[in-house]
Scaffold this motif. Structure first.
Motif, short mmCIF file in Angstrom:
data_model
loop_
_atom_site.label_atom_id
_atom_site.label_comp_id
_atom_site.label_asym_id
_atom_site.label_seq_id
_atom_site.Cartn_x
_atom_site.Cartn_y
_atom_site.Cartn_z
N GLU A 151 0.83 -1.21 0.00
CA GLU A 151 0.00 0.00 0.00
C GLU A 151 0.87 1.26 0.00
OE1 GLU A 151 -2.06 -3.47 1.31
OE2 GLU A 151 -0.36 -2.52 2.31
N ARG A 152 1.91 1.24 0.79
CA ARG A 152 2.80 2.41 0.83
C ARG A 152 3.61 2.54 -0.45
NH1 ARG A 152 5.02 3.35 6.96
NH2 ARG A 152 2.97 3.84 7.84
N LEU A 153 4.02 1.43 -1.03
CA LEU A 153 4.72 1.49 -2.31
C LEU A 153 3.85 2.16 -3.37
CD1 LEU A 153 6.27 -2.08 -2.32
CD2 LEU A 153 7.55 0.06 -2.23
N LEU A 154 2.55 1.84 -3.34
CA LEU A 154 1.63 2.38 -4.34
C LEU A 154 1.30 3.86 -4.12
CD1 LEU A 154 -0.67 -0.73 -4.73
CD2 LEU A 154 0.84 0.26 -6.48
N GLU A 155 1.73 4.43 -3.02
CA GLU A 155 1.56 5.87 -2.79
C GLU A 155 2.50 6.67 -3.69
OE1 GLU A 155 2.27 6.70 1.33
OE2 GLU A 155 0.53 5.51 1.98
N ASN A 156 3.57 6.05 -4.15
CA ASN A 156 4.57 6.73 -4.98
C ASN A 156 4.09 6.84 -6.42
OD1 ASN A 156 7.05 6.28 -6.93
ND2 ASN A 156 7.80 7.38 -5.13
N ASP A 157 4.19 8.03 -7.00
CA ASP A 157 3.72 8.27 -8.37
C ASP A 157 4.42 7.39 -9.40
OD1 ASP A 157 1.87 10.18 -7.61
OD2 ASP A 157 3.26 11.86 -7.92
N GLU A 158 5.73 7.23 -9.28
CA GLU A 158 6.48 6.44 -10.25
C GLU A 158 6.07 4.96 -10.19
OE1 GLU A 158 11.07 5.61 -11.69
OE2 GLU A 158 10.68 7.17 -10.21
N ILE A 159 5.83 4.45 -9.00
CA ILE A 159 5.39 3.06 -8.84
C ILE A 159 3.98 2.90 -9.39
CG2 ILE A 159 4.79 1.26 -7.16
CD1 ILE A 159 7.81 1.53 -7.54
N ARG A 160 3.09 3.84 -9.10
CA ARG A 160 1.71 3.76 -9.63
C ARG A 160 1.70 3.78 -11.14
NH1 ARG A 160 0.26 7.37 -5.74
NH2 ARG A 160 0.01 9.02 -7.25
N LYS A 161 2.52 4.64 -11.75
CA LYS A 161 2.61 4.72 -13.20
C LYS A 161 3.14 3.39 -13.77
CE LYS A 161 4.21 8.42 -15.58
NZ LYS A 161 5.25 9.34 -16.12
N PHE A 162 4.16 2.83 -13.14
CA PHE A 162 4.72 1.55 -13.55
C PHE A 162 3.67 0.44 -13.47
CE2 PHE A 162 6.33 -2.50 -11.93
CZ PHE A 162 7.07 -2.92 -13.01
N VAL A 163 2.92 0.39 -12.37
CA VAL A 163 1.90 -0.65 -12.20
C VAL A 163 0.82 -0.52 -13.27
CG1 VAL A 163 0.05 -1.45 -10.65
CG2 VAL A 163 2.34 -1.06 -9.75
N GLY A 164 0.42 0.69 -13.59
CA GLY A 164 -0.55 0.90 -14.66
C GLY A 164 -0.06 0.36 -15.99
N TRP A 165 1.23 0.50 -16.24
CA TRP A 165 1.83 0.00 -17.48
C TRP A 165 1.99 -1.52 -17.45
CZ3 TRP A 165 6.77 -2.27 -17.81
CH2 TRP A 165 7.21 -2.53 -19.10
N VAL A 166 2.54 -2.06 -16.36
CA VAL A 166 2.87 -3.49 -16.32
C VAL A 166 1.63 -4.37 -16.21
CG1 VAL A 166 3.22 -3.95 -13.83
CG2 VAL A 166 4.73 -5.01 -15.53
N ARG A 167 0.53 -3.86 -15.71
CA ARG A 167 -0.70 -4.66 -15.61
C ARG A 167 -1.19 -5.15 -16.96
NH1 ARG A 167 -4.01 -1.49 -10.95
NH2 ARG A 167 -3.09 -2.65 -9.22
#
Length: 100
Positions: A67-83
């Motif tokens: 949950e805390r990792l997903l607070e980071n903009d760069e991680i959220r952007k990466f997750v949106g791409w990798v999904r």
């Protein structure tokens, strides 16, 4: 450290299914260098991205849960791409000059 699971479910970061093999890694939520022991199974690419974005000190101090990792903009952007990628997809992330 717990042994790798044979009945894998979903990556705690991106939510894609985990497929046993080279696309899966164990990640210490608190780095071993900071006395972390518990691990989670996740995609190798997700694990690599975490260590590309954060130092071990940052992981130990604050970013030690999905949950805390997903607070980071760069991680959220990466997750949106990798999904959108296949669960066994892997590509190298650039290693930062600051590691620890």
């Amino acid at each position: 450290m717990k042994p790798p699971e044979t009945d894998l479910q979903a990556c705690p970061l991106c939510g894609r299914p985990l497929v046993p093999g080279p696309s899966v890694n164990e990640h210490h939520m608190v780095p071993r260098s900071h006395r972390g022991r518990d691990t989670v199974t996740m995609h190798r690419i997700c694990h690599s991205k975490i260590h590309t974005v954060f130092s071990e000190h940052e992981l130990a101090r604050y970013y030690h849960t999905p949950e805390r990792l997903l607070e980071n903009d760069e991680i959220r952007k990466f997750v949106g791409w990798v999904r959108k990628k296949d669960p066994e997809y892997f590509d190298r992330n650039r290693t930062p000059s600051r590691r620890r």
